[in-house]
Design a protein around this motif. Structure first.
Motif: not given
Length: 247
Positions: A1-9, A46-56, A72-73, A88-92
């Motif tokens: 994953m590209q993002f994780a929560l560090v101190d809630g951010v 860890a028991n995470c999203d089964p649809w998530w895999g490694g990234e290239t 990563e929404v 990716v999930k757009t505001p639309h």
């Protein structure tokens, strides 16, 4: 994953960082090596999203075409409580899934049913011969359609790339690397022939950002004669494509 929560951010990986998964809450550690793309990795058990895999790098480069807050929404189903991490999930409300590795039909159908408003962007350059096979098979003779421009491609390779993605219900855009980005319109299995509309990556990105339909290439009427030829690579039933407008 590209993002994780560090101190809630939400934060990107950096050497020595630890955080928590925004999906499952498990501990994560930043992996910042010299070869693999920097990423967050779950700690054991860890028991995470089964649809998530490694990234290239390909996967990450496409995601970075969009604002970080769209990446990563977590997408929730309010009725069932099911949730998954959208690339990716757009505001639309549009979900864009970037797929590098092969996917079985059941998972493909499950994702499409869950996200509903979505498109696929598929790595057509992962197989060493796939872009070459596409180039060889692409018909630069008379197009199947000029407005939009739809070209036929005979698939000579052994790869199941087109056969697999012909089963998708959501729009499929295949990134053939140096051969460009193409909307996969239709597949004739008996002839191993696909129909493709040419798209520029910038068109797709801008349309998704603005909530517009993704445009494909059109040939102006005055340029039509340059494309015409008496030699057809394959005969197709144009009535099957008459309602397709690139949506």
């Amino acid at each position: 994953m590209q993002f994780a929560l560090v101190d809630g951010v939400r934060a990107k990986p950096a050497k020595g960082r630890r955080g928590e998964c925004q999906y499952c809450g498990a501990g994560m550690v930043a992996k910042c090596g010299r070869i693999k793309v920097w990423h967050w990795a779950h700690l054991p058990r860890a028991n995470c999203d089964p649809w998530w895999g490694g990234e290239t790098d390909w996967h990450r480069d496409w995601k970075n075409c969009f604002p970080e807050e769209w990446q990563e929404v977590i997408h929730f189903d309010d009725q069932t409580g099911e949730k998954h991490i959208a690339d990716v999930k757009t505001p639309h409300g549009l979900v864009i899934e970037f797929q590098h590795s092969p996917m079985n039909f059941d998972e493909m159908a499950s994702r499409e049913s869950f996200y509903q408003d979505m498109i696929w962007v598929v790595d057509g350059d992962r197989g060493s011969t796939d872009p070459g096979m596409f180039s060889v098979g692409l018909s630069w003779r008379e197009p199947l359609s000029f407005r939009p421009l739809i070209l036929g491609a005979k698939w000579w390779g052994r790869s199941g790339l087109l056969r697999r993605w012909s089963e998708a219900n959501a729009p499929v855009y295949i990134d053939f690397g140096s051969m460009g980005l193409w909307r996969f319109a239709k597949w004739w299995a008996e002839d191993n022939v696909g129909a493709f509309a040419q798209v520029h990556a910038d068109w797709l990105i801008e349309a998704c950002e603005n909530g517009d339909s993704i445009p494909v290439r059109y040939v102006p009427e005055e340029e039509e004669a340059e494309w015409k030829s008496q030699d057809f690579m394959v005969e197709v039933d144009m009535e099957e494509l008459q309602d397709w407008d690139g949506e």
